[in-house]
Design a protein around this motif. Sequence first.
Motif, PDB file in Angstrom:
ATOM      1  N   ASN A 144       1.842 -24.712  25.270  1.00 33.67           N
ATOM      2  CA  ASN A 144       0.576 -24.575  25.077  1.00 33.67           C
ATOM      3  C   ASN A 144      -0.338 -25.615  25.443  1.00 33.67           C
ATOM      4  O   ASN A 144      -1.479 -25.471  26.186  1.00 33.67           O
ATOM      5  N   THR A 145       0.239 -26.848  25.494  1.00 37.32           N
ATOM      6  CA  THR A 145      -0.534 -27.791  25.794  1.00 37.32           C
ATOM      7  C   THR A 145      -0.442 -28.434  27.167  1.00 37.32           C
ATOM      8  O   THR A 145      -0.705 -29.420  27.782  1.00 37.32           O
ATOM      9  N   LEU A 146       0.693 -27.608  27.919  1.00 33.36           N
ATOM     10  CA  LEU A 146       1.381 -28.276  29.132  1.00 33.36           C
ATOM     11  C   LEU A 146       1.055 -27.166  30.347  1.00 33.36           C
ATOM     12  O   LEU A 146       1.439 -27.393  31.187  1.00 33.36           O
ATOM     13  N   ARG A 147      -0.019 -26.416  29.963  1.00 36.69           N
ATOM     14  CA  ARG A 147      -0.498 -25.473  31.138  1.00 36.69           C
ATOM     15  C   ARG A 147      -1.957 -25.535  31.393  1.00 36.69           C
ATOM     16  O   ARG A 147      -2.836 -26.171  30.617  1.00 36.69           O
ATOM     17  N   TRP A 148      -2.382 -24.993  32.564  1.00 37.91           N
ATOM     18  CA  TRP A 148      -3.659 -25.244  33.032  1.00 37.91           C
ATOM     19  C   TRP A 148      -4.275 -23.649  33.404  1.00 37.91           C
ATOM     20  O   TRP A 148      -3.087 -22.928  34.109  1.00 37.91           O
ATOM     21  N   PRO A 149      -5.579 -23.504  33.766  1.00 39.25           N
ATOM     22  CA  PRO A 149      -5.777 -22.006  34.268  1.00 39.25           C
ATOM     23  C   PRO A 149      -5.331 -22.044  35.562  1.00 39.25           C
ATOM     24  O   PRO A 149      -5.526 -22.913  36.512  1.00 39.25           O
ATOM     25  N   HIS A 165       4.376 -32.266  40.419  1.00 44.13           N
ATOM     26  CA  HIS A 165       4.000 -33.456  39.808  1.00 44.13           C
ATOM     27  C   HIS A 165       2.518 -33.749  39.613  1.00 44.13           C
ATOM     28  O   HIS A 165       1.642 -33.215  40.318  1.00 44.13           O
ATOM     29  N   THR A 166       2.155 -34.158  38.309  1.00 43.37           N
ATOM     30  CA  THR A 166       1.036 -34.213  37.861  1.00 43.37           C
ATOM     31  C   THR A 166       0.436 -35.801  37.801  1.00 43.37           C
ATOM     32  O   THR A 166       1.174 -36.552  37.448  1.00 43.37           O
ATOM     33  N   TRP A 167      -0.618 -36.155  37.974  1.00 43.92           N
ATOM     34  CA  TRP A 167      -1.420 -37.491  38.158  1.00 43.92           C
ATOM     35  C   TRP A 167      -2.550 -37.647  37.926  1.00 43.92           C
ATOM     36  O   TRP A 167      -3.561 -36.769  38.417  1.00 43.92           O
ATOM     37  N   PRO A 168      -3.023 -38.289  36.672  1.00 46.44           N
ATOM     38  CA  PRO A 168      -2.027 -39.241  35.752  1.00 46.44           C
ATOM     39  C   PRO A 168      -1.233 -38.253  35.225  1.00 46.44           C
ATOM     40  O   PRO A 168      -1.295 -36.992  34.966  1.00 46.44           O
ATOM     41  N   PRO A 169      -0.072 -38.950  34.680  1.00 50.90           N
ATOM     42  CA  PRO A 169       1.193 -38.046  34.230  1.00 50.90           C
ATOM     43  C   PRO A 169       0.793 -37.498  32.918  1.00 50.90           C
ATOM     44  O   PRO A 169      -0.075 -38.222  31.990  1.00 50.90           O
ATOM     45  N   GLU A 176      -3.466 -35.894  29.847  1.00 49.82           N
ATOM     46  CA  GLU A 176      -3.395 -34.731  28.858  1.00 49.82           C
ATOM     47  C   GLU A 176      -3.772 -33.563  29.361  1.00 49.82           C
ATOM     48  O   GLU A 176      -3.319 -32.606  29.173  1.00 49.82           O
ATOM     49  N   ASP A 177      -4.976 -33.381  30.049  1.00 52.20           N
ATOM     50  CA  ASP A 177      -5.812 -32.298  30.368  1.00 52.20           C
ATOM     51  C   ASP A 177      -5.038 -32.215  31.825  1.00 52.20           C
ATOM     52  O   ASP A 177      -5.835 -32.703  32.743  1.00 52.20           O
ATOM     53  N   LEU A 178      -4.363 -31.137  31.866  1.00 52.12           N
ATOM     54  CA  LEU A 178      -3.586 -31.053  33.381  1.00 52.12           C
ATOM     55  C   LEU A 178      -4.505 -30.186  34.482  1.00 52.12           C
ATOM     56  O   LEU A 178      -4.251 -29.958  35.447  1.00 52.12           O
ATOM     57  N   SER A 179      -5.654 -29.599  33.842  1.00 51.63           N
ATOM     58  CA  SER A 179      -6.412 -28.930  34.579  1.00 51.63           C
ATOM     59  C   SER A 179      -7.317 -29.899  35.268  1.00 51.63           C
ATOM     60  O   SER A 179      -7.732 -29.536  36.526  1.00 51.63           O
ATOM     61  N   LYS A 180      -7.322 -31.232  34.913  1.00 53.63           N
ATOM     62  CA  LYS A 180      -8.040 -32.089  35.615  1.00 53.63           C
ATOM     63  C   LYS A 180      -7.285 -33.030  36.382  1.00 53.63           C
ATOM     64  O   LYS A 180      -7.690 -34.187  37.070  1.00 53.63           O
ATOM     65  N   ALA A 181      -6.033 -32.949  36.237  1.00 54.97           N
ATOM     66  CA  ALA A 181      -5.017 -33.800  36.816  1.00 54.97           C
ATOM     67  C   ALA A 181      -4.815 -33.285  38.522  1.00 54.97           C
ATOM     68  O   ALA A 181      -5.095 -32.199  38.695  1.00 54.97           O
TER      69      ALA A 181
END
Length: 204
Positions: A144-149, A165-169, A176-181
């Motif tokens: 739930n907290t590791l996905r993005w639209p 790979h996401t940055w920042p990790p 934490e907000d992968l939609s902005k990474a």
Amino acid sequence: MNGSAWDEVLAAAQAAPYPVEMRAPDAERAESCLAELGITTRSWLGAVVAHTGGILVDHGWLRVLGSGGDGLPDIVAQADPASRWLVVGCDALGGQFAWVPAAPGAPPTVHYFGPDDLGWLDLEQGYADWLHAVLAGSLTQFYNTLRWPGWETEVAAIGLDEGIHTWPPPSTVEGEDLSKASRKAVPMAELVSFHHEMARQLGA
């Protein structure tokens, strides 16, 4: 096959609430993996190894390992003989699921190493219970907290030997907000090593 658990695995996959794709097995490699692990198709793990090269669950977010192929390693290639840990699956972010020996007399359980907390968590499920839960829909809440639209499209576009790979990790407050990474496809082996190296540096 008489006594095989494959029909149970297949029924669970067909009833899944999200897409599940079975990759074709490599018969010779499957036989070798079964022999090396000392398991039969009467177990869910043995049935998956014998009948699939791997299982792609929920748009390919989770790759459950089998006899390998098409960019997926075979399950024995991911084994650690020293610890007897057996990596049985990985997710698109480089998280790993491992089947881990328990105390003497107790059955092995599946543990998860997540890219967000960089530590191994005992899910307190055997392999069959874990895979059954995964095929029944547990991934939706679990990630739930590791996905993005739009993650489905991004994951479907990468190779089976790649992860995102996401940055920042995701282990950092900033990430934490992968939609902005920032997100990009990288080799899966490189991604897994990155997360484990971060864990080592942090003493996780």
